[in-house]
Design an enzyme around this catalytic site. Sequence first.
Site, PDB file in Angstrom:
ATOM      1  N   TYR A  32       0.829  -1.209   0.000  1.00 44.45           N
ATOM      2  CA  TYR A  32       0.000   0.000   0.000  1.00 44.45           C
ATOM      3  C   TYR A  32       0.864   1.261   0.000  1.00 44.45           C
ATOM      4  O   TYR A  32       0.403   2.332  -0.401  1.00 44.45           O
ATOM      5  CB  TYR A  32      -0.943   0.026   1.204  1.00 44.45           C
ATOM      6  CG  TYR A  32      -2.068  -0.990   1.153  1.00 44.45           C
ATOM      7  CD1 TYR A  32      -2.223  -1.845   0.066  1.00 44.45           C
ATOM      8  CD2 TYR A  32      -2.979  -1.101   2.191  1.00 44.45           C
ATOM      9  CE1 TYR A  32      -3.244  -2.777   0.027  1.00 44.45           C
ATOM     10  CE2 TYR A  32      -4.008  -2.038   2.158  1.00 44.45           C
ATOM     11  CZ  TYR A  32      -4.135  -2.868   1.073  1.00 44.45           C
ATOM     12  OH  TYR A  32      -5.153  -3.797   1.041  1.00 44.45           O
ATOM     13  N   LYS A  56       2.544 -15.354   2.513  1.00 41.87           N
ATOM     14  CA  LYS A  56       2.564 -16.208   1.322  1.00 41.87           C
ATOM     15  C   LYS A  56       4.025 -16.542   1.025  1.00 41.87           C
ATOM     16  O   LYS A  56       4.541 -16.227  -0.054  1.00 41.87           O
ATOM     17  CB  LYS A  56       1.916 -15.500   0.128  1.00 41.87           C
ATOM     18  CG  LYS A  56       0.405 -15.605   0.071  1.00 41.87           C
ATOM     19  CD  LYS A  56      -0.136 -17.013  -0.140  1.00 41.87           C
ATOM     20  CE  LYS A  56      -0.064 -17.452  -1.578  1.00 41.87           C
ATOM     21  NZ  LYS A  56      -0.742 -18.785  -1.778  1.00 41.87           N
ATOM     22  N   ASP A  67      -4.019 -17.652   1.931  1.00 40.44           N
ATOM     23  CA  ASP A  67      -5.243 -18.242   1.387  1.00 40.44           C
ATOM     24  C   ASP A  67      -5.822 -19.271   2.357  1.00 40.44           C
ATOM     25  O   ASP A  67      -7.035 -19.356   2.539  1.00 40.44           O
ATOM     26  CB  ASP A  67      -5.029 -18.815  -0.031  1.00 40.44           C
ATOM     27  CG  ASP A  67      -3.754 -19.625  -0.164  1.00 40.44           C
ATOM     28  OD1 ASP A  67      -2.868 -19.528   0.709  1.00 40.44           O
ATOM     29  OD2 ASP A  67      -3.622 -20.356  -1.162  1.00 40.44           O
ATOM     30  N   ASP A 114      -5.400  -6.269   6.139  1.00 42.14           N
ATOM     31  CA  ASP A 114      -6.578  -5.520   5.691  1.00 42.14           C
ATOM     32  C   ASP A 114      -7.717  -6.488   5.376  1.00 42.14           C
ATOM     33  O   ASP A 114      -8.849  -6.343   5.848  1.00 42.14           O
ATOM     34  CB  ASP A 114      -6.196  -4.710   4.440  1.00 42.14           C
ATOM     35  CG  ASP A 114      -7.325  -3.826   3.943  1.00 42.14           C
ATOM     36  OD1 ASP A 114      -8.277  -3.584   4.703  1.00 42.14           O
ATOM     37  OD2 ASP A 114      -7.240  -3.378   2.780  1.00 42.14           O
ATOM     38  N   ASP A 158     -11.078  -7.545   8.010  1.00 37.39           N
ATOM     39  CA  ASP A 158     -12.456  -7.306   7.579  1.00 37.39           C
ATOM     40  C   ASP A 158     -13.244  -8.610   7.577  1.00 37.39           C
ATOM     41  O   ASP A 158     -14.420  -8.649   7.947  1.00 37.39           O
ATOM     42  CB  ASP A 158     -12.493  -6.658   6.193  1.00 37.39           C
ATOM     43  CG  ASP A 158     -12.166  -5.168   6.284  1.00 37.39           C
ATOM     44  OD1 ASP A 158     -11.990  -4.669   7.417  1.00 37.39           O
ATOM     45  OD2 ASP A 158     -12.069  -4.506   5.243  1.00 37.39           O
TER      46      ASP A 158
HETATM   47 MG   LIG Z   1     -10.200  -2.889   4.951  1.00 41.12          MG
HETATM   48 MG   LIG Z   2      -4.681 -20.892  -2.881  1.00 42.02          MG
END
Ligand SMILES: [Mg+2]
Ligand SMILES: [Mg+2]
Lengths: 354, 354
Positions: free
Chosen positions: A142, A189, A221, A245, A249
Amino acid sequence: MYLNIALLGGDGIGPEVLAQSVKCLQAVEHSFGHTFSFTKADIGAVAMKKTGEPLPEKTLKICKNSDAILFGAIGTPEYDQNPTSKVWPEQGLFKLRKELDLFANIRPVKVFPALAKLSPLNRGNILDTDLVIYRELTGGIYFGKKKVSKDGAKALDTCEYSEKEISRIAHLAFKAAKSRQKKLTLVDKANVLETSRLWRRVVTNIASSYPEVTLNCMFMDHAAVEMILHPNKFDVILTDNMFGDILSDQGSAISGSIGLLPSSSVGLGHAMFEPIHGSYPQAKGKNIANPVASILSVAMLLQHFDLIEEANAVISAVLKSFAKKIVTPDVLGSSKYGTDYVGDFIANNINDDN
Amino acid sequence: MYLNIALLGGDGIGPEVLAQSVKCLQAVEHSFGHTFSFTKADIGAVAMKKTGEPLPEKTLKICKNSDAILFGAIGTPEYDQNPTSKVWPEQGLFKLRKELDLFANIRPVKVFPALAKLSPLNRGNILDTDLVIYRELTGGIYFGKKKVSKDGAKALDTCEYSEKEISRIAHLAFKAAKSRQKKLTLVDKANVLETSRLWRRVVTNIASSYPEVTLNCMFMDHAAVEMILHPNKFDVILTDNMFGDILSDQGSAISGSIGLLPSSSVGLGHAMFEPIHGSYPQAKGKNIANPVASILSVAMLLQHFDLIEEANAVISAVLKSFAKKIVTPDVLGSSKYGTDYVGDFIANNINDDN
Ligand SMILES: [Mg+2]
Ligand SMILES: [Mg+2]
């Protein structure tokens, strides 16, 4: 105690919910004999309209001179849905976090038994959920260098992390885990990202200084799946800016209402407190926004200054509102109580005789 | 029809579930008079142990010469949990996708009414869910330039996208939406990422060629919430590589069993079919892995070659296994049926009299 608090209402429902939090802080002042002074300042789309800047210099100055910042929400559809925008309201919030070096975003996700039926998850999957996410907030993709080719046909974002950025938040997360269930899950990851591999190396090294905490590494994931299947198995989650982030959420969604969860963003010299929800522009001015997330962020603010009794008085008043069903319609569809009424009820029930 | 099919079992439970898919393809051969020839090849950790490379040259050649590839799963804890690894099994899969230019990963998420109670979501949130995710598969941050500083204290990943990469998958997604519920949701983080803004510009432009399709843009953190709260409101989701990775695994979690969902990865000249689940190393060799996701990816393979009746025969046999509760324990805890038994049952029920 004297506290100088900056009030950044921002966009959408931000100012409405923030007004309820101010009532609660004033109730704390009166009941516990503190003095809080409040200074309002503009940020986001509302600031862009006045000054062209999502974070005007004046707002930054007010924040730097405050003991704590209470923040509402940011973003409006007129900018967010416009692909030709060059400046985005959210950039104001990102700049503020960066300028104040608020590197750790702390997001508790706790399911209130009285409201567990709000959760989209079956009861077995959600009960006993009590986790906290430590999201790195000032680094990563970001904030990385961005580029668009001259012809506009190519774009680029950069994700960068340093050992220093990772280790300072890792220590906060390990300390939190030590005082809780002693489980830390690093989400990354590392099978594909070089920055994630750096996170693993740094965090694995730091783990040896916290032998009572069990460290577990999980791919993002898979974590997004576990947050749905077994949220009650998490204790402390540590992760980077973007994964945090998304995951936080998601955490708010499984808890039942995005309108209930507070957060704090802390650095070494500054601290900001805000609801986890967005600016919810469709609800603006309708007096239907849930003020509880903002009010619980007041409790986090009080905890931050070691005003534990005061924080508990705020939390008690919130629980009382749940018990008496003095809640906004997002929590109970049939409820006729608005933002103001719920805010008044909670503020009026904050006292020092708990 | 004659088809030359490459079989890449990979790691963990990959080879076991793939063996069931081969049985099903052989049943299709016999029932419908086709000829399929199968060529096995190594990929992932198993290939690394033999050759040092997660994608040996020989495997790549076999894949390039095949009409279609059936893939199992990839990854083992011995590499994934080791922060000092320099080569990762997953790199074999990424290289294969890149070499064959398999730029679109297509992941349907459909809830089988007979199995809706498996879902961690309350029934109301999950019923009628029938969505498909179009995930860009060969670009973005997983394939971008990476760097580690000499002292190892800094790391960097790059996310890059071009108009061409976006538009070729966007057209596939719009075409799919046109033949379905005519809703396309683009998932991005256009409020913070330059690449996301490029996605919005390109996709918004292409939308004008598909006037019957309604385009909606959604931020990734919000999409992760909507996938839990209102999965049945999605039709076609279009997104980049990393967001698609997270969102499609989330999709598989809400559907009830990660063992049920197939996927395909297509390019202009090649196509690969695989279950959405990972290598599940803890289950390896125990004959408990669910072969249905792999078998349903056989159905996607047959559809790809317009063998619609054949694909329906496979799906019918799978539905019959659900109806008769011939399922692995992940679907029904009390079930005593293993991978082999379920595979045999489905293969034996594939015939041309549906
Ligand atoms: Mg968010
Ligand atoms: Mg995957």
